[in-house]
Design a protein around this motif. Structure first.
Motif, short mmCIF file in Angstrom:
data_model
loop_
_atom_site.label_atom_id
_atom_site.label_comp_id
_atom_site.label_asym_id
_atom_site.label_seq_id
_atom_site.Cartn_x
_atom_site.Cartn_y
_atom_site.Cartn_z
N SER A 126 3.20 -4.18 -11.69
CA SER A 126 3.59 -3.16 -11.53
C SER A 126 2.63 -1.91 -10.91
CB SER A 126 4.03 -2.74 -12.71
OG SER A 126 4.92 -3.90 -13.60
N LEU A 127 1.77 -2.01 -11.06
CA LEU A 127 0.79 -0.74 -10.64
C LEU A 127 0.34 -0.87 -9.24
CD1 LEU A 127 -1.26 -0.16 -13.77
CD2 LEU A 127 0.59 1.10 -13.13
N SER A 128 -0.18 -2.09 -8.80
CA SER A 128 -0.57 -2.34 -7.50
C SER A 128 0.37 -2.35 -6.58
CB SER A 128 -1.68 -3.75 -7.71
OG SER A 128 -0.73 -4.82 -7.74
N SER A 129 1.47 -3.04 -6.96
CA SER A 129 2.40 -3.31 -5.60
C SER A 129 2.88 -1.87 -4.91
CB SER A 129 3.81 -4.02 -6.21
OG SER A 129 3.43 -5.24 -6.60
N PRO A 130 3.29 -1.11 -5.55
CA PRO A 130 3.85 0.21 -5.11
C PRO A 130 2.54 0.71 -4.24
CG PRO A 130 4.51 0.19 -7.24
CD PRO A 130 3.47 -0.93 -7.08
N MET A 131 1.48 0.86 -4.86
CA MET A 131 0.26 1.48 -4.04
C MET A 131 -0.02 0.75 -2.78
SD MET A 131 -2.45 2.65 -6.96
CE MET A 131 -2.62 0.99 -7.67
N LEU A 132 0.20 -0.54 -2.98
CA LEU A 132 -0.14 -1.27 -1.74
C LEU A 132 1.11 -1.20 -0.71
CD1 LEU A 132 -1.64 -5.01 -2.96
CD2 LEU A 132 -2.86 -3.21 -1.38
N ALA A 133 2.13 -1.08 -1.14
CA ALA A 133 3.38 -0.96 -0.22
C ALA A 133 3.26 0.45 0.52
CB ALA A 133 4.67 -0.85 -1.10
N GLU A 134 2.63 1.38 0.14
CA GLU A 134 2.37 2.65 0.78
C GLU A 134 1.28 2.38 1.92
OE1 GLU A 134 1.47 5.89 -1.67
OE2 GLU A 134 3.14 5.65 -2.99
N PHE A 135 0.44 1.60 1.60
CA PHE A 135 -0.58 1.25 2.42
C PHE A 135 -0.09 0.45 3.68
CE2 PHE A 135 -4.18 -1.62 3.73
CZ PHE A 135 -4.99 -0.52 4.18
N ALA A 136 0.77 -0.46 3.06
CA ALA A 136 1.14 -1.63 4.15
C ALA A 136 2.29 -1.08 5.24
CB ALA A 136 2.00 -2.61 3.57
N ILE A 137 2.81 0.34 4.90
CA ILE A 137 3.87 0.94 5.89
C ILE A 137 3.33 1.08 7.12
CG2 ILE A 137 5.22 3.07 6.07
CD1 ILE A 137 5.87 3.07 3.25
N GLN A 138 1.72 1.36 7.11
CA GLN A 138 0.92 1.65 8.41
C GLN A 138 0.83 0.49 9.04
OE1 GLN A 138 -2.56 3.73 7.26
NE2 GLN A 138 -1.57 4.68 5.16
N PHE A 139 1.21 -0.66 8.62
CA PHE A 139 0.80 -1.81 9.24
C PHE A 139 1.78 -2.27 10.49
CE2 PHE A 139 -1.59 -5.03 6.27
CZ PHE A 139 -2.22 -3.96 5.88
N SER A 140 1.06 -2.64 11.80
CA SER A 140 1.90 -3.15 12.80
C SER A 140 1.77 -4.47 12.97
CB SER A 140 1.34 -2.22 14.15
OG SER A 140 -0.07 -2.75 14.49
N SER A 141 2.22 -4.92 14.27
CA SER A 141 2.27 -6.35 14.23
C SER A 141 0.62 -7.03 14.39
CB SER A 141 2.94 -6.73 15.71
OG SER A 141 2.11 -6.36 16.70
N TYR A 142 -0.31 -6.10 14.86
CA TYR A 142 -1.59 -6.62 14.85
C TYR A 142 -2.01 -6.95 13.29
CZ TYR A 142 -1.77 -4.44 19.46
OH TYR A 142 -1.48 -4.06 20.88
#
Length: 502
Positions: A126-142
């Protein structure tokens, strides 16, 4: 706050709670039958999720898995036959307690620590998923390419048995993932003129075949007999449990932490978490000589770890679409079916559904306490059900599930072929989990590789052009080189020893 209230409303719906109750009973039943794993329980549940809304469908899977993992401890303690792979790590320990007349106490320890570990894992999710999601939005195909490669690499390295056989299994899965129309060129591959194969190998029939059908074939080939359940395993389920849990409270914390962290690693799963936690418990214990004689310390560590890892495995599955274990590999298929495409955007587009999943984990683990107590008391009757009755029923469920994907017999054909393949692989020491991850992540690796090469005009250095991508790429390559370096070091040490001897 509105999102959270909507999530509570969704999960508190009487239909959802009723489905969770039925799923809990189903999970306890399947987990308590030796050889029928939590993954198989999930695969058998898939046909029923077709007719459910997203929240009840995912909540049913969460509940089934949480209860099945604990229920695997029951035959392990009473018969020395682990019901699920996660129970194998401490099966001898719990059976030794049964021989002392403390079988119910051993199961009580497993039950309470499983609940605590499951709740701890749910908090991490519950705590880590939303934080990681904010970080993962910056991800591209690389980044997604390297992340998928990292997931595949971890699955091979931490899989039990030969690393080479793990690689072979992985490449079998990747090959299966290439069957169908090439997404970039639009050219059919390995279809052999079959129109059905142009759409690729359907994911759900593949899962059902490789997990459930292979187990049915293994039973038929082995012709196993059912061991008698001990007549008495006294001691009481919760009697004397307070002092034990208080004495080993730091072990519970350590086991829960190890389980959650190991669960997040792609391809690890509850069985790896339980083995690691039990080994660390034995190594750090002041009474290590008592391990194997019916000592509760190892049970406390491993029992907390296996359930904590279940929620941990959902972190990469929800945030990145990369399965943390074989169960979440199936879950990803269900998420796609229900329109909840895993990835960071699901936290923005459908946050109420994601938070409902988090709440389902808490409810499932709390419900495990009374339901698990009942399962322990009824365990003798559950374990006496003849396999000759169970296996045909399981086979029928598998066929219905495979057919229902596209309402075609071709799904049953895929299920049977891959079931036979998985059976042959396991009989010859090839792990199935890397093949499953290859099927799940194969398209992700290929699509992101092709998209990245197009963006970089064919320059391979483009994969290292962004800081996060470069970091993930270096870590992945170092991971690939680690077995080669270890082999060279062993060869040089062996050569030095020979020179010294001569």
């Amino acid at each position: 706050m509105d999102t959270l209230l909507k999530s509570v409303e969704l999960i508190a719906d009487p239909l959802t709670l009723g489905v969770m109750l039925l799923a809990a009973v189903f999970g306890l039943f399947v987990g308590a039958i030796p050889g029928l794993t939590a993954t198989m329980a999930t695969a058998l549940l898939i046909p029923f999720t077709f007719f459910m809304d997203p929240v009840p469908a995912i909540a049913a899977i969460v509940t089934t898995v949480a209860t099945a993992i604990f229920a695997g401890d029951i035959p392990g303690a009473l018969l020395r036959i682990p019901g699920t792979p996660a129970s194998a790590a401490y099966c001898d320990e719990s059976y030794a307690m049964t021989k002392k007349g403390l079988g119910e106490r051993a199961l009580g320890i497993a039950l309470v620590t499983s609940v605590i570990g499951g709740l701890a894992g749910s908090i991490v999710l519950s705590l880590s998923s939303p934080m990681l999601a904010e970080f993962a939005i910056q991800f591209s195909s690389y980044e997604y390419f390297w992340l998928a490669c990292l997931g595949l690499s971890c699955a091979v390295i931490i899989s039990t048995g030969s690393t080479l056989k793990g690689f072979v299994s992985l490449f079998i899965g990747l090959f299966i993932a290439t069957i169908g129309i090439d997404g970039t060129a639009g050219h059919p591959r390995y279809t052999f003129g079959s129109i059905e194969l142009m759409g690729g190998v359907s994911f759900i029939p593949a899962m059902i075949g490789m997990f459930a059908i292979s187990e049915v074939l293994r039973y038929v080939a082995s012709n196993r007999t059912v061991t008698k359940v001990p007549q008495s395993s006294g001691g009481g389920v919760f009697r004397g449990l307070g002092p034990i849990l208080n004495k080993y409270r730091y072990n519970i914390l350590r086991g829960s932490s190890i389980g959650a962290v190991v669960g997040i690693l792609p391809g690890a799963g509850a069985d790896i978490a339980a083995w690691i936690s039990y080994a660390i418990s034995k190594k750090r214990s002041r009474e290590s000589e008592k391990f194997g004689t019916g000592h509760p310390e190892g049970l406390v560590d491993a029992g907390a770890a296996n359930n904590a890892s279940l929620a941990g495995a959902w972190v990469p599955a929800i945030v990145f679409g990369i399965p943390g274990d074989s169960i979440t590999a199936i879950v990803i298929g269900v998420l796609y079916m229900k329109g909840m495409n895993p990835g960071p955007m699901v936290f923005i587009e459908r946050p109420e559904l994601i938070y409902s999943v988090f709440l389902a984990f808490f409810i499932a683990n709390l419900a495990l306490l009374p339901l698990g107590f009942g399962a322990i008391k009824l365990s003798r009757y559950i374990l006496r059900i003849p396999r000759q009755v169970l296996m045909p029923i399981i086979l029928i469920f598998c066929m219905v599930g495979a057919f229902a994907i596209n309402n075609t017999v071709f799904g049953i054909t895929v299920m049977l072929v891959l079931g036979i393949l998985a059976y042959l692989m396991e009989e010859n020491g090839f792990p199935v989990a890397p093949a499953i991850l290859g099927i799940v992540l194969g398209n992700m690796v290929e699509d992101n590789f092709m998209a990245s090469m197009i963006k970089a005009d064919g320059d391979p250095l483009g994969f290292f052009s962004r800081p996060i991508a470069a970091t993930l790429g270096i870590v992945t390559i170092l991971l690939w080189l680690a077995p080669l370096v270890a082999m060279i070091v062993r060869w040089r040490v062996g050569k030095t020893d020979q020179d010294s001897a001569s």
